[in-house]
Design a protein around this motif. Structure first.
Motif, PDB file in Angstrom:
ATOM      1  N   UNK A 147       0.735  -1.188   0.029  1.00 46.80           N
ATOM      2  CA  UNK A 147       0.013   0.252   0.096  1.00 46.80           C
ATOM      3  C   UNK A 147       0.866   1.446  -0.113  1.00 46.80           C
ATOM      4  N   UNK A 148       0.295   2.206  -0.730  1.00 48.03           N
ATOM      5  CA  UNK A 148       1.335   3.458  -0.554  1.00 48.03           C
ATOM      6  C   UNK A 148       0.967   4.279   0.401  1.00 48.03           C
ATOM      7  N   UNK A 149       1.956   4.313   1.464  1.00 48.93           N
ATOM      8  CA  UNK A 149       1.557   5.152   2.675  1.00 48.93           C
ATOM      9  C   UNK A 149       2.246   6.445   2.343  1.00 48.93           C
ATOM     10  N   UNK A 171       4.672   0.110   1.363  1.00 51.82           N
ATOM     11  CA  UNK A 171       5.006  -0.835   2.436  1.00 51.82           C
ATOM     12  C   UNK A 171       4.073  -1.885   2.404  1.00 51.82           C
ATOM     13  N   UNK A 172       4.716  -3.152   2.637  1.00 50.24           N
ATOM     14  CA  UNK A 172       4.060  -4.339   2.646  1.00 50.24           C
ATOM     15  C   UNK A 172       2.774  -4.378   3.810  1.00 50.24           C
ATOM     16  N   UNK A 173       1.620  -4.565   3.434  1.00 50.79           N
ATOM     17  CA  UNK A 173       0.408  -5.095   4.097  1.00 50.79           C
ATOM     18  C   UNK A 173       0.232  -6.432   4.427  1.00 50.79           C
ATOM     19  N   UNK A 174       0.635  -7.371   3.425  1.00 53.31           N
ATOM     20  CA  UNK A 174       0.277  -8.714   3.259  1.00 53.31           C
ATOM     21  C   UNK A 174       1.218  -9.530   2.466  1.00 53.31           C
ATOM     22  N   UNK A 175       1.470 -10.650   2.811  1.00 49.98           N
ATOM     23  CA  UNK A 175       2.275 -11.415   2.096  1.00 49.98           C
ATOM     24  C   UNK A 175       1.529 -12.752   1.576  1.00 49.98           C
ATOM     25  N   UNK A 200      -6.270   1.755   6.073  1.00 50.04           N
ATOM     26  CA  UNK A 200      -7.655   2.250   6.031  1.00 50.04           C
ATOM     27  C   UNK A 200      -7.591   3.861   6.364  1.00 50.04           C
ATOM     28  N   UNK A 201      -6.946   4.191   7.524  1.00 54.45           N
ATOM     29  CA  UNK A 201      -6.925   5.294   8.039  1.00 54.45           C
ATOM     30  C   UNK A 201      -6.394   6.121   6.879  1.00 54.45           C
ATOM     31  N   UNK A 202      -5.277   5.988   6.580  1.00 51.36           N
ATOM     32  CA  UNK A 202      -4.566   6.691   5.471  1.00 51.36           C
ATOM     33  C   UNK A 202      -5.295   7.061   4.095  1.00 51.36           C
ATOM     34  N   UNK A 203      -6.264   5.986   3.848  1.00 51.12           N
ATOM     35  CA  UNK A 203      -6.801   5.898   2.716  1.00 51.12           C
ATOM     36  C   UNK A 203      -7.955   6.760   2.735  1.00 51.12           C
TER      37      UNK A 203
END
Lengths: 447, 447
Positions: free
Chosen positions: A265-267, A272-276, A325-328
């Motif tokens: 996800x683009x923070x 940065x990785x949110x899931x693998x 989710x908060x950033x988005x």
């Protein structure tokens, strides 16, 4: 939706989010009154609902809707042999260096963050030792004596207990290969340098699925789960500009892995990785079979082939996804009156509060409380009768509440209330007896 | 319901439940393949759903339906000062004695359970030291060095972080006294002698509410919450023969407590506490104020009185209540054919699986899978096409599934299926398109 206003501004500085999260009670430092504790976070009322909604949706999509997935909930502390078998005792470590002058310790691969040496004023440079490895698992002791025999570890990932329980769950649930076992829960890593708000924490929550399949089917299931998980991230509102996949290069793969794809996800601090999604092969089951002396293989009922299943893993960070989710959701919008608003545009199904009931005057408390009580049976509701209506809308925008229901003095006459939409700010009159149904239709997920 | 059969037999021996729980995947030893780890348990697919349903109902009743309660989700590891303020570092301990001969350690108040001394064959008696106190909190270290400065504790109860967060949550959620803060989560105690299945474990889950009120209102709120919590236990199926309250005698009360009532359930091993309702006074907030230097008092908006709120606590053990649900549900019944059945009579809203779809023949897979997929959108469903129908019913009885839906060869002709009720074993034909609604109506809670 047509919208003539200027395009909303997305989050650029993490500080703006961190302060909103503390002020509104999404997430704040654990033990704040004692100055906090580095790498630990508490979820307040809004953050807890957001996180619970995310976990419930994951459980619904990955476990409940799938006849081929079983859910479990294992202890955080497992038998220590678990972590020998998994390789964590031997290998789960970061290279550390110490400064002989100021006695501080740093990650050898993050020396750029080390700062100045407080003990050597004449020089900014630390007097560093050679790197040595520092195990990231948190240790404790179980039982009455603190000797080596009683040492135990807080789990560093939720998946290892799944492998421990593989045989028991398969037999109890009468599952056949291919099938999966999933769980959501806390894990702990003694990160030397926690950072980026909740992104890198020492205590965090994971939602992991281990899907067991025949060796000939591993590519197919890898693709299947990668697609399922991407669909999930799109469903919760991440668009293609902020979500991407990054396959691991051959030299990045763990020695046991055949394939791995990060979902990123683009923070504001970068991709940065949110899931693998990982093809772990038969590494885990084979190791646990070796260390436990138990046969963790299966027999194909048709061909009678006995084999150790291959494992496709999906491992998502719940805190990281909450942070995404908060950033988005965060947006700053110019309003017609020259003012601006911060609005958290959560998907309604994930929004912590679904509706606010706002009587225009405290004299309207009776019908407003009656509506509140009715709505509360179905959804999380907030009641607010303080301040002018514009300020109350702003508060709900910051909380990400998709709908505000305003009871005014005409409500008694026409039996209607005004429903305001968070994103478009459009308003419509809806009959009071139809408001629960109106909202329920709009705050669920398409199924 | 009229019922001519012999009265069902309730659970008498815990072993019968323990073996059913392992075999059917409700609950089993953590790390079983490594011989288990004393005091730690894993919840399998059925146990996880049961526990999740219980937690969701508690959250609904105590948090979501209450405008005066906020939910949080704090870190398991808090700032160590938290546990100094709470008194746990100093006082949370059991008296222990060591045997000089066999080197074993025992709780001084449980020497009857000590067994024989393995090192002194000529005598059954241990050679015991004087009692000394043994702290029950689990310790770990945070950060890069294992020195005293970095020691941290796994929380021994979920309530202390609530007190840490009291001020932040009150302000963020704009709550006024009286109001409460609640959370569900893991806690850890280094019990010397874990026992009675999951009843006394080292890792366990609590659901706690701390309700903050004016000193003049503490009796009223104590009574209110005691009544609410008893209503909850009755709602989930505990009857007056198996549920009682036991007020603490004055000499049992913690030094800071004015009143305490245990809610007890009658297990096969006797009456035991599953929940405590406590008047904790202003002990916790005052201590955290003292240790943190922060003002945790509130000002009455009308009288301008500044005071530290009193706390009424409700603290229920999730694992203990799950165990009570399992004990309470278990029944052995004689059947007409001379056989008997074990049936887990869970309240339908708490049952792990709501409905089983059972095609009488594998040839009926298509309509059966179609029904399964429809039901799965609303509830947890199990599909079983293996074995004769009587054996499949028995399996669902053991899992506590309230309804079995049998698809037979007539279903294609008359568009109906047979719905079998778990408890009465009565059967009725229901149109296929109406089955989802029929079941949804019966597996929810009265609201």
């Amino acid at each position: 939706m047509s919208d003539e206003r200027a395009a909303p501004r997305r989050l650029e500085r993490m500080e703006d989010l961190v302060s909103l999260c503390a002020r509104r009670g999404f997430i704040f430092q654990s033990s704040e009154i004692y100055g906090g504790i580095n790498g630990f976070w508490d979820y307040g009322p809004l953050g807890t609902e957001l996180k619970n909604n995310l976990k419930a949706l994951w459980w619904q999509r990955v476990v409940r809707e799938r006849p081929d997935v079983e859910g479990i909930d294992s202890a955080i502390i497992a038998h220590p042999r678990t972590w020998e078998a998994s390789g964590h005792v031997e290998h789960f470590s970061d290279p550390m260096v110490d400064c002989r002058a100021c006695k501080k310790r740093f990650r050898a691969d993050q020396l750029a963050d080390a700062g100045k040496c407080s003990a050597r004023e004449g020089s900014s440079e630390h007097d560093l030792t050679e790197p040595r490895s520092f195990n990231l698992m948190l240790r404790t002791w179980i039982g009455a004596s603190e000797d080596a025999a009683a040492v135990a570890f807080l789990r560093a990932e939720t998946c290892q207990p799944i492998f421990n329980d593989f045989k028991r769950v398969r037999e109890a649930a009468r599952q056949k290969i291919p099938f999966g076992i999933a769980q959501i829960g806390k894990a702990f890593r003694n990160e030397i340098n926690p950072r980026n708000f909740t992104f890198r924490s020492r205590e965090f929550e994971q939602a992991e699925l281990e899907f067991f399949c025949h060796p000939s089917e591993r590519e197919r299931w890898f693709e299947h789960w990668l697609e399922q998980r991407l669909r999930f991230h799109r469903e919760i509102g991440f668009d293609d500009e902020h979500l991407r996949t990054r396959p691991h290069e051959a030299n990045e793969l763990a020695h046991y892995a055949r394939a791995a794809v990060d979902v990123e996800f683009l923070f504001p601090f970068g991709w940065q990785e949110i899931e693998g999604i990982h093809d772990r092969g038969d590494w885990d089951l084979s190791r646990h079979a070796e260390y436990s002396g138990k046969d963790l293989g299966v027999t194909d009922p048709e061909t009678k082939e006995h084999y150790v299943p291959m494992v496709i893993e999906t491992s998502v960070g719940i805190d990281r996804t909450c942070l995404a989710l908060l950033v988005n959701a965060w947006a700053e919008e110019a309003l017609e009156d020259g003012e601006s608003r911060i609005v958290m545009r959560f998907h309604p199904a994930l929004a912590p509060v679904k509706a606010a009931v706002l009587p225009l005057s405290k004299k309207l408390a009776e019908p407003a409380h009656a509506l509140e009580a009715e709505l509360r049976r179905y959804m999380n509701v907030f009641y607010d009768d303080a301040g002018n209506i514009g300020r109350r809308y702003r508060r709900q925008d910051e909380a990400g509440t998709p709908f505000c229901v305003t009871i005014d003095f005409e409500s008694a006459d026409d039996g209607k209330a005004t429903v305001r939409d968070r994103d478009s700010m459009s308003q419509q009159r809806v009959p009071l007896e139809g408001i629960a149904a109106f909202l329920r239709e709009r705050v669920g997920l398409a199924s």
